[in-house]
Write a protein that holds these residues in place. Sequence first.
Motif, PDB file in Angstrom:
ATOM      1  N   THR A  41       0.834  -1.205   0.000  1.00  0.00           N
ATOM      2  CA  THR A  41       0.000   0.000   0.000  1.00  0.00           C
ATOM      3  C   THR A  41       0.870   1.257   0.000  1.00  0.00           C
ATOM      4  O   THR A  41       0.613   2.219  -0.744  1.00  0.00           O
ATOM      5  N   TYR A  42       1.903   1.248   0.817  1.00  0.00           N
ATOM      6  CA  TYR A  42       2.801   2.399   0.922  1.00  0.00           C
ATOM      7  C   TYR A  42       3.513   2.679  -0.399  1.00  0.00           C
ATOM      8  O   TYR A  42       3.563   3.824  -0.873  1.00  0.00           O
ATOM      9  N   LEU A  43       4.063   1.642  -1.014  1.00  0.00           N
ATOM     10  CA  LEU A  43       4.822   1.838  -2.248  1.00  0.00           C
ATOM     11  C   LEU A  43       3.935   2.226  -3.427  1.00  0.00           C
ATOM     12  O   LEU A  43       4.416   2.846  -4.389  1.00  0.00           O
ATOM     13  N   ASN A  44       2.663   1.888  -3.362  1.00  0.00           N
ATOM     14  CA  ASN A  44       1.761   2.227  -4.458  1.00  0.00           C
ATOM     15  C   ASN A  44       1.207   3.642  -4.366  1.00  0.00           C
ATOM     16  O   ASN A  44       0.526   4.100  -5.291  1.00  0.00           O
ATOM     17  N   ARG A  45       1.491   4.330  -3.281  1.00  0.00           N
ATOM     18  CA  ARG A  45       1.052   5.728  -3.177  1.00  0.00           C
ATOM     19  C   ARG A  45       1.947   6.599  -4.052  1.00  0.00           C
ATOM     20  O   ARG A  45       3.174   6.490  -4.001  1.00  0.00           O
ATOM     21  N   PRO A  46       1.368   7.516  -4.828  1.00  0.00           N
ATOM     22  CA  PRO A  46       2.171   8.355  -5.727  1.00  0.00           C
ATOM     23  C   PRO A  46       3.262   9.143  -5.015  1.00  0.00           C
ATOM     24  O   PRO A  46       4.350   9.330  -5.571  1.00  0.00           O
ATOM     25  N   GLU A  47       2.991   9.595  -3.790  1.00  0.00           N
ATOM     26  CA  GLU A  47       3.985  10.418  -3.089  1.00  0.00           C
ATOM     27  C   GLU A  47       5.218   9.617  -2.666  1.00  0.00           C
ATOM     28  O   GLU A  47       6.233  10.200  -2.252  1.00  0.00           O
ATOM     29  N   ASN A  48       5.157   8.289  -2.761  1.00  0.00           N
ATOM     30  CA  ASN A  48       6.299   7.450  -2.373  1.00  0.00           C
ATOM     31  C   ASN A  48       6.989   6.824  -3.580  1.00  0.00           C
ATOM     32  O   ASN A  48       7.716   5.831  -3.442  1.00  0.00           O
ATOM     33  N   HIS A  49       6.811   7.421  -4.733  1.00  0.00           N
ATOM     34  CA  HIS A  49       7.341   6.837  -5.955  1.00  0.00           C
ATOM     35  C   HIS A  49       8.866   6.773  -5.965  1.00  0.00           C
ATOM     36  O   HIS A  49       9.463   5.976  -6.684  1.00  0.00           O
ATOM     37  N   ASP A  50       9.513   7.651  -5.156  1.00  0.00           N
ATOM     38  CA  ASP A  50      10.980   7.682  -5.164  1.00  0.00           C
ATOM     39  C   ASP A  50      11.609   6.730  -4.160  1.00  0.00           C
ATOM     40  O   ASP A  50      12.840   6.582  -4.124  1.00  0.00           O
ATOM     41  N   VAL A  51      10.837   6.059  -3.326  1.00  0.00           N
ATOM     42  CA  VAL A  51      11.387   5.137  -2.318  1.00  0.00           C
ATOM     43  C   VAL A  51      12.051   3.959  -3.021  1.00  0.00           C
ATOM     44  O   VAL A  51      11.426   3.280  -3.844  1.00  0.00           O
ATOM     45  N   ASN A  52      13.318   3.728  -2.726  1.00  0.00           N
ATOM     46  CA  ASN A  52      14.034   2.632  -3.389  1.00  0.00           C
ATOM     47  C   ASN A  52      14.697   1.657  -2.420  1.00  0.00           C
ATOM     48  O   ASN A  52      15.398   0.735  -2.843  1.00  0.00           O
ATOM     49  N   VAL A  53      14.482   1.850  -1.116  1.00  0.00           N
ATOM     50  CA  VAL A  53      14.956   0.897  -0.112  1.00  0.00           C
ATOM     51  C   VAL A  53      13.861   0.737   0.940  1.00  0.00           C
ATOM     52  O   VAL A  53      13.348   1.736   1.456  1.00  0.00           O
ATOM     53  N   VAL A  54      13.506  -0.502   1.250  1.00  0.00           N
ATOM     54  CA  VAL A  54      12.521  -0.782   2.302  1.00  0.00           C
ATOM     55  C   VAL A  54      13.153  -1.713   3.318  1.00  0.00           C
ATOM     56  O   VAL A  54      13.722  -2.752   2.961  1.00  0.00           O
ATOM     57  N   MET A  55      13.063  -1.339   4.596  1.00  0.00           N
ATOM     58  CA  MET A  55      13.601  -2.137   5.695  1.00  0.00           C
ATOM     59  C   MET A  55      12.488  -2.389   6.712  1.00  0.00           C
ATOM     60  O   MET A  55      11.711  -1.495   7.025  1.00  0.00           O
ATOM     61  N   TRP A  56      12.441  -3.595   7.209  1.00  0.00           N
ATOM     62  CA  TRP A  56      11.542  -3.962   8.304  1.00  0.00           C
ATOM     63  C   TRP A  56      12.368  -4.704   9.357  1.00  0.00           C
ATOM     64  O   TRP A  56      13.232  -5.513   9.015  1.00  0.00           O
ATOM     65  N   SER A  57      12.067  -4.477  10.629  1.00  0.00           N
ATOM     66  CA  SER A  57      12.740  -5.244  11.686  1.00  0.00           C
ATOM     67  C   SER A  57      11.717  -6.055  12.470  1.00  0.00           C
ATOM     68  O   SER A  57      10.509  -5.832  12.384  1.00  0.00           O
ATOM     69  N   TRP A  58      12.252  -7.000  13.224  1.00  0.00           N
ATOM     70  CA  TRP A  58      11.449  -7.809  14.133  1.00  0.00           C
ATOM     71  C   TRP A  58      11.436  -7.166  15.523  1.00  0.00           C
ATOM     72  O   TRP A  58      12.288  -6.343  15.834  1.00  0.00           O
ATOM     73  N   CYS A  59      10.504  -7.624  16.344  1.00  0.00           N
ATOM     74  CA  CYS A  59      10.601  -7.340  17.778  1.00  0.00           C
ATOM     75  C   CYS A  59      11.078  -8.650  18.406  1.00  0.00           C
ATOM     76  O   CYS A  59      12.193  -9.057  18.190  1.00  0.00           O
ATOM     77  N   GLY A  60      10.255  -9.373  19.150  1.00  0.00           N
ATOM     78  CA  GLY A  60      10.723 -10.614  19.756  1.00  0.00           C
ATOM     79  C   GLY A  60      10.201 -11.866  19.093  1.00  0.00           C
ATOM     80  O   GLY A  60      10.419 -12.982  19.581  1.00  0.00           O
ATOM     81  N   GLN A  61       9.529 -11.715  17.937  1.00  0.00           N
ATOM     82  CA  GLN A  61       8.758 -12.840  17.403  1.00  0.00           C
ATOM     83  C   GLN A  61       9.604 -13.993  16.873  1.00  0.00           C
ATOM     84  O   GLN A  61       9.133 -15.135  16.826  1.00  0.00           O
ATOM     85  N   VAL A  62      10.841 -13.733  16.468  1.00  0.00           N
ATOM     86  CA  VAL A  62      11.650 -14.822  15.924  1.00  0.00           C
ATOM     87  C   VAL A  62      11.957 -15.862  17.002  1.00  0.00           C
ATOM     88  O   VAL A  62      12.190 -17.026  16.702  1.00  0.00           O
ATOM     89  N   SER A  63      11.920 -15.446  18.258  1.00  0.00           N
ATOM     90  CA  SER A  63      12.215 -16.385  19.354  1.00  0.00           C
ATOM     91  C   SER A  63      11.261 -17.562  19.372  1.00  0.00           C
ATOM     92  O   SER A  63      11.654 -18.680  19.704  1.00  0.00           O
ATOM     93  N   TRP A  64      10.013 -17.329  19.024  1.00  0.00           N
ATOM     94  CA  TRP A  64       9.045 -18.433  19.039  1.00  0.00           C
ATOM     95  C   TRP A  64       8.517 -18.765  17.638  1.00  0.00           C
ATOM     96  O   TRP A  64       7.655 -19.617  17.473  1.00  0.00           O
ATOM     97  N   ALA A  65       9.047 -18.137  16.626  1.00  0.00           N
ATOM     98  CA  ALA A  65       8.600 -18.419  15.259  1.00  0.00           C
ATOM     99  C   ALA A  65       8.941 -19.850  14.868  1.00  0.00           C
ATOM    100  O   ALA A  65       9.970 -20.400  15.266  1.00  0.00           O
ATOM    101  N   SER A  66       8.085 -20.435  14.070  1.00  0.00           N
ATOM    102  CA  SER A  66       8.348 -21.771  13.530  1.00  0.00           C
ATOM    103  C   SER A  66       9.072 -21.639  12.191  1.00  0.00           C
ATOM    104  O   SER A  66       9.182 -20.545  11.620  1.00  0.00           O
ATOM    105  N   GLU A  67       9.555 -22.752  11.694  1.00  0.00           N
ATOM    106  CA  GLU A  67      10.178 -22.747  10.383  1.00  0.00           C
ATOM    107  C   GLU A  67       9.194 -22.260   9.328  1.00  0.00           C
ATOM    108  O   GLU A  67       9.558 -21.522   8.406  1.00  0.00           O
ATOM    109  N   THR A  68       7.924 -22.635   9.487  1.00  0.00           N
ATOM    110  CA  THR A  68       6.882 -22.196   8.554  1.00  0.00           C
ATOM    111  C   THR A  68       6.685 -20.691   8.617  1.00  0.00           C
ATOM    112  O   THR A  68       6.509 -20.036   7.586  1.00  0.00           O
TER     113      THR A  68
END
Length: 488
Positions: free
Chosen positions: A123-150
């Motif tokens: 949704t963010y990247l499809n907004r016209p005002e964000n047309h110049d964004v060329n790097v997207v980063m996301w981080s985790w909080c604590g969820q990987v500790s209990w995440a499954s392989e799936t």
Amino acid sequence: MDALRRLLVIAVLVAALLAGPAAAARAAPLIVDHTSTDLSAVPASAIADAKAALHIAYGHTSHGSQLVSGMTGLTSFAGAPLPPSTYAFNEGGTGGGLDLDDYFAGSDLGNPDFSSWASETRTYLNRPENHDVNVVMWSWCGQVSWASETDINTYLSLMDGLEQEFDGVTFVYMTGHLDGSGVNGNLNQRNNQIRDWCRSHNRVLYDFADIESYDPDGNGYLALGADDGCNYNGGNWAQAWQASHVEGVDWYYCYPAHTEHVNGNQKAYAAWHLFARLAGWSEDGSTPTPTPTSTATPMPAPVPGIVEAEDYNVGGENVAYYDTTPGNSGGAYRHDDVDIEAIAGGYTVAYIRNGEWLEYDVAANRTAAYHLSARVASPNAMARMEVLVDGAPAFTIAVPNTGDYETFVDAAAPEHPLLAASRHNLTVRFPVGSMNLDRLALLADQPDAIPGGDATPFDPNGDGLYEDANGNGRTDFADVVLLFNQMT
């Protein structure tokens, strides 16, 4: 060409022109970890190039804010290698700062679930005002500790889908923060799942967990139960480091969430390293060029037998090996990026770092249960090896403290998997390095003599069944009787 086909061709050409140039496929993974925290190595020109080229969107919650807290503190750190204002950033990139849209979404990779972040990104990247964004980063909080392989496969699949959909955008993968569960915990297993994907698919990884596993001097604490607050089973490495160094010269206050200042410092240094690399800077100051490698197919090593560490497959980086430093630091035997040193009687793969791996082809001449040992040297007891056979986990070796990098001992894996008489691929991974590897011994298990038999059982056709149960050189009814007597 009829009118309909002509219109179709024109439409395709117009669509291609409007789409603009596609992002070039990355020829190698870009891994930013604890080895990427020397900010003095990043020149002013690379910082300037990053500011000119990058428009970054970063989604995170509290743990992910450590990067931004560290970057904020850096802008007033008198001990920075360049004038502190060099590292300025803001939303929009005004005043010569890096364009960073911080908190572009109000969640993280696991909140409220493992998939909502992907639709928010789209949704963010499809907004016209964000047309110049060329790097997207996301981080985790604590969820990987209990995440499954799936769960992690879901993350990787969604990232891959976004990369295909937005081919002009670089998506930065991340590992989850430490939780004290060590090398064998679920967290590290899931983080390795992310690392393996990025290495094998040439993706960009900011290794959050690896960065906070080490102090600025390169001492590792993952195997000592380190957590996100820099606590480990010997104390708190960050507090100890800060107490022995000068604030304002060696480190700075930045008040990162859940952790210590120097950890936030390291996260900021690694972030600027990442941005410089994304803008085209090479760590050695040169323009990256492919490393020529041989395309010859090596003869597989016969097993049972010895596999010399330096005789890994040909094919180059990310095919036959993964090495975190450029060039052969040992200067011996081969001319690629694996570090090889000469030792008495041969060679050793040396200077092994966390996350590196080597591949070998072997030819088993008999079906049997096999055991593996490795001739290794290490000045600490934290190093660890994992060996995959045809892509599946098969052996693990805990490397003992041998006193130094020159004293070698044989360390054995406890596993005894069954290998068919066939060609196999071995991937030797080093989740915890700081060791040297001389050779591997992959040998078939020899069964004990059966009471009442003439000798140890013999497998005459190499199929792993040991039909000559009494070991007398014949396969006949006497073998059946001997086995029957063991059941009574």
